[in-house]
Design a protein around this motif. Structure first.
Motif, PDB file in Angstrom:
ATOM      1  N   ARG A 199      31.526  37.900  41.688  1.00 49.91           N
ATOM      2  CA  ARG A 199      32.017  39.221  41.315  1.00 49.91           C
ATOM      3  C   ARG A 199      33.522  39.160  41.092  1.00 49.91           C
ATOM      4  NH1 ARG A 199      30.533  43.308  45.758  1.00 49.91           N
ATOM      5  NH2 ARG A 199      31.350  44.778  44.222  1.00 49.91           N
ATOM      6  N   THR A 201      36.983  41.655  39.132  1.00 49.02           N
ATOM      7  CA  THR A 201      37.420  42.895  38.505  1.00 49.02           C
ATOM      8  C   THR A 201      38.673  42.600  37.691  1.00 49.02           C
ATOM      9  OG1 THR A 201      37.933  45.224  38.902  1.00 49.02           O
ATOM     10  CG2 THR A 201      38.862  43.617  40.446  1.00 49.02           C
ATOM     11  N   SER A 202      39.230  43.606  37.064  1.00 47.78           N
ATOM     12  CA  SER A 202      40.396  43.353  36.209  1.00 47.78           C
ATOM     13  C   SER A 202      41.434  44.449  36.380  1.00 47.78           C
ATOM     14  CB  SER A 202      39.976  43.267  34.746  1.00 47.78           C
ATOM     15  OG  SER A 202      39.451  44.506  34.295  1.00 47.78           O
ATOM     16  N   ARG A 203      42.648  44.105  36.020  1.00 50.05           N
ATOM     17  CA  ARG A 203      43.739  45.081  35.979  1.00 50.05           C
ATOM     18  C   ARG A 203      44.651  44.686  34.823  1.00 50.05           C
ATOM     19  NH1 ARG A 203      46.148  48.682  39.838  1.00 50.05           N
ATOM     20  NH2 ARG A 203      48.339  49.117  39.342  1.00 50.05           N
ATOM     21  N   LEU A 210      37.796  39.236  43.833  1.00 50.78           N
ATOM     22  CA  LEU A 210      37.936  40.437  44.668  1.00 50.78           C
ATOM     23  C   LEU A 210      39.019  40.266  45.727  1.00 50.78           C
ATOM     24  CD1 LEU A 210      34.260  41.645  45.134  1.00 50.78           C
ATOM     25  CD2 LEU A 210      35.901  42.171  43.333  1.00 50.78           C
ATOM     26  N   LEU A 231      35.220  48.891  45.567  1.00 52.75           N
ATOM     27  CA  LEU A 231      34.312  48.308  44.576  1.00 52.75           C
ATOM     28  C   LEU A 231      32.887  48.305  45.109  1.00 52.75           C
ATOM     29  CD1 LEU A 231      36.538  45.278  43.535  1.00 52.75           C
ATOM     30  CD2 LEU A 231      36.230  47.433  42.297  1.00 52.75           C
TER      31      LEU A 231
END
Length: 279
Positions: A199, A201-203, A210, A231
């Motif tokens: 898993r 995510t992005s910014r 994570l 999340l």
């Protein structure tokens, strides 16, 4: 007086006659053939002393009977094959049973080198790259749309280019923001660990695992001070610019959970109404 020289089996005199020695014992031709001659596989008659005995895998033939089952041509001193115990010349065997080349449709002769892939066979010279037409041989290749391509030609014609290293992606790969990546190139912006299979995510269009995302950007729990990822549907409580994990939103004194209940504040502490009544 002359010593007698008789057939070992019938005891007939052998003087002036043809005979055969077997284990140092003499036999007249008739006895030898009846006792020891092999039977021809074709005509089922004995193979006499005056005939050439041709044998293959404990089977025997007269020289005139040793021929191809289909075309009847003699196989004496010639290469041959067998099928269902029948003798076949190389040409008849090839026409009947040998593989046909997937490219030129001609017979692949026994003993010649052939290439095989997914139930199809090719002459070595016919197994070529669709693009450059060079023989593939034992080199790696990639099939596509019923054609075979050497790896360099496939990469030039079909492979996507990794957005990071600009090299072809030949196996696997990851798509992120509609762009292709090698698995080895798709890394966390923070720790540089591979993100494929886990898993993330992005910014600002940068991908993070994570752990890195939480350490860099997530709010910290006012109670345990560890990041609150938010999340995967995880819930948290927010009050006056402070946040708590659901499990951490408890009365400072009695530790009862205050999730969904009224509470009081005492400086940085939160209290249940019971513990806070003396404030």
């Amino acid at each position: 007086m002359t010593e007698r020289y008789d057939c070992h089996y019938c005891k007939e005199s052998l003087f002036g006659k043809k005979y055969v020695l077997r284990e140092e014992n003499p036999y007249c031709v008739k006895c030898y053939e009846s006792l020891y001659s092999n039977t021809c596989e074709e005509c089922k008659k004995p193979i006499g002393c005056n005939s050439r005995d041709l044998s293959y895998k404990d089977r025997h033939w007269h020289e005139d009977c040793f021929h191809c089952f289909q075309c009847k041509r003699s196989l004496v001193d010639k290469p041959f094959s067998t099928k269902d115990e029948q003798l076949l010349c190389t040409e008849c065997y090839s026409n009947e049973y040998s593989s046909k080349c997937h490219d030129c449709k001609k017979t692949i002769m026994p003993g010649s080198r052939k290439m095989e892939h997914k139930g199809n066979s090719w002459h070595e010279t016919c197994f070529t790259c669709q693009r450059c037409q060079q023989p593939i041989g034992t080199k790696s290749f990639i099939p596509k749309d019923n054609y075979n391509y050497c790896v360099p030609c496939y990469e030039k014609q079909f492979a996507m280019q990794c957005i990071h290293c600009k090299k072809p992606i030949t196996t696997g790969g990851v798509t992120y923001h509609d762009q292709p990546w090698h698995k080895d190139c798709f890394l966390c912006t923070g720790c540089k660990q591979q993100l494929s299979g886990q898993r993330f995510t992005s910014r600002d269009d940068f991908a993070y695992c994570l752990n890195c995302f939480c350490n860099l950007y997530a709010k910290k729990c006012a109670s345990c001070t560890t990041p609150i990822s938010g999340l995967g549907g995880s819930k948290y409580i927010s009050f006056e610019e402070r946040q708590w994990h659901n499990d951490c939103f408890n009365c400072k004194k009695c530790s009862v959970s205050l999730v969904g209940r009224g509470f009081l504040t005492d400086r940085d502490d939160i209290l249940c109404p019971e513990c806070g009544k003396d404030i």
